[in-house]
Design a protein around this motif. Structure first.
Motif, mmCIF file in Angstrom:
data_model
loop_
_atom_site.group_PDB
_atom_site.id
_atom_site.type_symbol
_atom_site.label_atom_id
_atom_site.label_comp_id
_atom_site.label_asym_id
_atom_site.label_seq_id
_atom_site.Cartn_x
_atom_site.Cartn_y
_atom_site.Cartn_z
ATOM 1 N N LEU A 251 0.824 -1.205 0.000
ATOM 2 C CA LEU A 251 0.000 0.000 0.000
ATOM 3 C C LEU A 251 0.859 1.255 0.000
ATOM 4 C CD1 LEU A 251 -2.704 1.463 0.156
ATOM 5 C CD2 LEU A 251 -2.667 1.139 2.636
ATOM 6 N N MET A 252 1.912 1.280 0.813
ATOM 7 C CA MET A 252 2.764 2.471 0.912
ATOM 8 C C MET A 252 3.445 2.805 -0.409
ATOM 9 S SD MET A 252 4.424 2.305 4.738
ATOM 10 C CE MET A 252 4.973 0.625 4.692
ATOM 11 N N GLU A 253 3.715 1.798 -1.232
ATOM 12 C CA GLU A 253 4.343 2.039 -2.528
ATOM 13 C C GLU A 253 3.387 2.670 -3.528
ATOM 14 O OE1 GLU A 253 6.135 -1.664 -3.632
ATOM 15 O OE2 GLU A 253 7.595 -1.538 -2.007
ATOM 16 N N THR A 254 2.089 2.628 -3.242
ATOM 17 C CA THR A 254 1.100 3.213 -4.155
ATOM 18 C C THR A 254 0.559 4.548 -3.653
ATOM 19 O OG1 THR A 254 -0.799 2.071 -3.163
ATOM 20 C CG2 THR A 254 0.396 0.919 -4.920
ATOM 21 N N LEU A 255 1.123 5.046 -2.547
ATOM 22 C CA LEU A 255 0.684 6.330 -1.992
ATOM 23 C C LEU A 255 1.773 7.371 -2.195
ATOM 24 C CD1 LEU A 255 -0.918 5.022 1.309
ATOM 25 C CD2 LEU A 255 -2.122 5.821 -0.736
#
Length: 137
Positions: free
Chosen positions: A44-48
């Motif tokens: 998730l953090m890589e897509t934010l």
């Protein structure tokens, strides 16, 4: 003289206090104990998008707001929320810009449709041009 020494000691210790104050996000640089939860959080953090850096994900950024967002993602994953629930909350709070994975809505559909329309127009123009040349010879 004692006051001067105390003042110097305080001045030298100030960065330590400031650093402790900035680390109010407990999971900014600390991974979750559960490997499966940490993997979901990392994905998730890589897509934010980092709101301060603008060119980096929160997984890659060292900006303070990115650390807070990483901590928030990990805390919510740990509490049992799904990545899509967390993404929805962040989009609601910061807007669509925070996500590298845009959602198809009534306002964003042209962003998906216009490139497709350009490709189709180019295809028909090129097809017409090449078929016209072929028939003329």
């Amino acid at each position: 003289m004692k006051r001067l020494i105390a003042l110097i000691a305080f001045a030298l210790a100030a960065p330590v206090f400031a650093q402790e104050e900035q680390s109010s996000a407990p999971y900014a640089y600390r991974q979750l104990d559960d490997a499966a939860q940490e993997a979901r959080a990392q994905d998730l953090m890589e897509t934010l998008r980092c709101l301060q850096c603008q060119g980096q994900s929160i997984a890659d950024s060292d900006a303070p707001i990115a650390g807070s967002m990483r901590s928030l993602v990990r805390e919510r994953i740990r509490a049992g929320e799904t990545p899509e629930q967390i993404r929805g909350w962040l989009i609601e709070r910061y807007g669509d810009y925070v996500s590298y994975k845009p959602q198809l809505t009534g306002l964003t559909w042209p962003l998906f449709a216009v490139p497709l329309a350009f490709v189709l127009i180019a295809f028909f123009l090129l097809r017409r041009r090449f078929t016209t040349k072929g028939n003329g010879q």
